[in-house]
Design a protein around this motif. Structure first.
Motif, short mmCIF file in Angstrom:
data_model
loop_
_atom_site.label_atom_id
_atom_site.label_comp_id
_atom_site.label_asym_id
_atom_site.label_seq_id
_atom_site.Cartn_x
_atom_site.Cartn_y
_atom_site.Cartn_z
N GLN A 51 3.31 31.07 56.67
CA GLN A 51 4.66 31.38 57.18
C GLN A 51 5.48 32.13 56.12
OE1 GLN A 51 6.93 28.95 59.87
NE2 GLN A 51 8.77 29.25 58.64
N ALA A 52 5.35 31.72 54.85
CA ALA A 52 6.10 32.39 53.78
C ALA A 52 5.71 33.87 53.71
CB ALA A 52 5.85 31.69 52.45
N LEU A 53 4.42 34.13 53.83
CA LEU A 53 3.94 35.52 53.80
C LEU A 53 4.52 36.32 54.98
CD1 LEU A 53 0.24 36.50 53.21
CD2 LEU A 53 1.51 37.56 55.04
N LEU A 54 4.49 35.70 56.17
CA LEU A 54 5.01 36.39 57.36
C LEU A 54 6.52 36.61 57.22
CD1 LEU A 54 2.97 34.42 60.06
CD2 LEU A 54 2.74 36.86 59.55
N TYR A 55 7.22 35.61 56.69
CA TYR A 55 8.67 35.72 56.50
C TYR A 55 8.98 36.93 55.61
CZ TYR A 55 13.46 34.50 55.27
OH TYR A 55 14.82 34.54 55.07
N GLU A 73 13.64 25.43 58.71
CA GLU A 73 14.87 25.26 59.50
C GLU A 73 15.19 26.60 60.18
OE1 GLU A 73 16.89 22.59 60.21
OE2 GLU A 73 15.12 21.58 59.41
N PRO A 74 15.57 26.58 61.46
CA PRO A 74 15.87 27.85 62.14
C PRO A 74 17.13 28.51 61.59
CG PRO A 74 16.29 25.96 63.58
CD PRO A 74 15.67 25.42 62.34
N ASP A 75 17.09 29.85 61.55
CA ASP A 75 18.25 30.61 61.10
C ASP A 75 18.50 31.70 62.15
OD1 ASP A 75 20.13 32.12 59.74
OD2 ASP A 75 18.62 33.14 58.51
N PRO A 76 19.03 31.30 63.34
CA PRO A 76 19.10 32.26 64.45
C PRO A 76 20.26 33.25 64.35
CG PRO A 76 19.84 30.08 65.15
CD PRO A 76 19.54 29.98 63.69
N ARG A 77 19.98 34.46 64.81
CA ARG A 77 21.03 35.50 64.95
C ARG A 77 20.89 36.13 66.33
NH1 ARG A 77 20.21 38.18 59.04
NH2 ARG A 77 20.03 36.21 57.96
N ASP A 78 21.49 37.29 66.59
CA ASP A 78 21.38 37.92 67.91
C ASP A 78 19.92 38.28 68.23
OD1 ASP A 78 24.01 37.71 68.35
OD2 ASP A 78 24.51 39.81 67.92
#
Ligand code: LIP
Length: 257
Positions: A51-55, A73-78
């Motif tokens: 996941q870190a690599l994909l991030y 933890e989710p960090d949602p935007r538009d």
């Protein structure tokens, strides 16, 4: 040039990189099988590292997007990346070669692009809104089977600490006697891709997370299939319920889940 081609390219590049790492990790997992504790801790680390690599890759390409991933933890935007670094984790832990990386782009509640990479079978499924669904370079269409007795249906069943047995068994009881077969392969993202590819004729499951299904559900609709929640509505990402299938099979499944 399609509207979402650049996004698909970004997802492809990130998933290719992550897939190469997962192939190496899976080799290690196979070596760890005979150990008493098994490779569970190793896989947790592999999951987080992937996941870190994909991030890093995805956020570098689109820094203004939010990020919703299984391991953070989710960090949602538009507009959001929705990522599952390993869908089919239990398979991965057990050395069963059926798991994938799932990446989707959600724009204000709508999935507009999705990619699912199976690093073992080397199949990359991808779709964009209005642009169709593909496996590697092949265009996908859902199956045209309409006789239930010819149809193979995939599902996911409850397991320790997850889901409720009674409602699942009730649905299964109504469905399994009427179809050619039921499959439980253990990766919701690949289950949906297999519906899009016409391998399965339908699929249902409850208690899923958005990252399990976000990419796959676009695959099915872009391949000409139907996807809803158990009530026939469009709440799959929030409710975690999903019924997918070709146009003949979907209504039967939806009535019986
Ligand atoms: C898993 C799914 C699996 C489903 C489980 C779980 P994970 O995702 O894809 O098919 O039945 O409920 O959510 O945990 O491997 O990413």
């Amino acid at each position: 040039m399609g509207r979402y081609d650049a996004l698909i390219y970004v997802m492809q590049r990130a998933a290719d990189k992550a897939a190469r790492r997962l192939q190496r990790d899976f080799g290690e997992v196979e070596n760890l099988q005979p150990s008493r504790k098994g490779p569970a801790d190793f896989v947790t680390v592999a999951d987080q590292r992937t996941q870190a690599l994909l991030y890093e890759e995805l956020m570098h390409a689109r820094p203004d997007y939010g990020f919703i991933g299984e391991e953070s933890e989710p960090d949602p935007r538009d507009i959001n990346w929705i990522v599952d670094p390993i869908d089919g984790t239990t398979n991965f832990i057990h050395g069963i070669p059926h798991f994938c990386i799932s990446i989707a782009v959600e724009d204000r509640g709508q999935i507009v692009a999705g990619l699912v990479h199976d690093p073992i079978k080397q199949e990359v499924f991808w779709a964009s809104k209005g642009g169709g669904a593909f496996c590697n370079q092949r265009r996908l269409r859902v199956s045209s089977r309409s006789h239930l007795m010819d149809c193979v249906i995939a599902t996911g069943c409850p397991f320790a600490g997850h889901g409720q047995t009674a409602p699942f068994l009730k649905s299964l009881n109504q469905i399994m006697g009427k179809v050619a077969g039921i499959r439980r392969f253990g990766s919701a993202a690949l289950d949906l891709c297999y519906v899009a590819a016409g391998r399965y004729d339908g699929y249902f499951e409850d208690h899923l997370k958005s990252w399990d299904i976000a990419a796959g559900l676009l695959m099915v609709t872009e391949a000409g299939g139907l996807v809803t929640d158990f009530g026939g509505k469009d709440t799959m990402l929030d409710s975690g319920q999903i019924v997918a299938g070709n146009r003949a099979v979907h209504p039967f499944l939806q009535e019986n889940v």
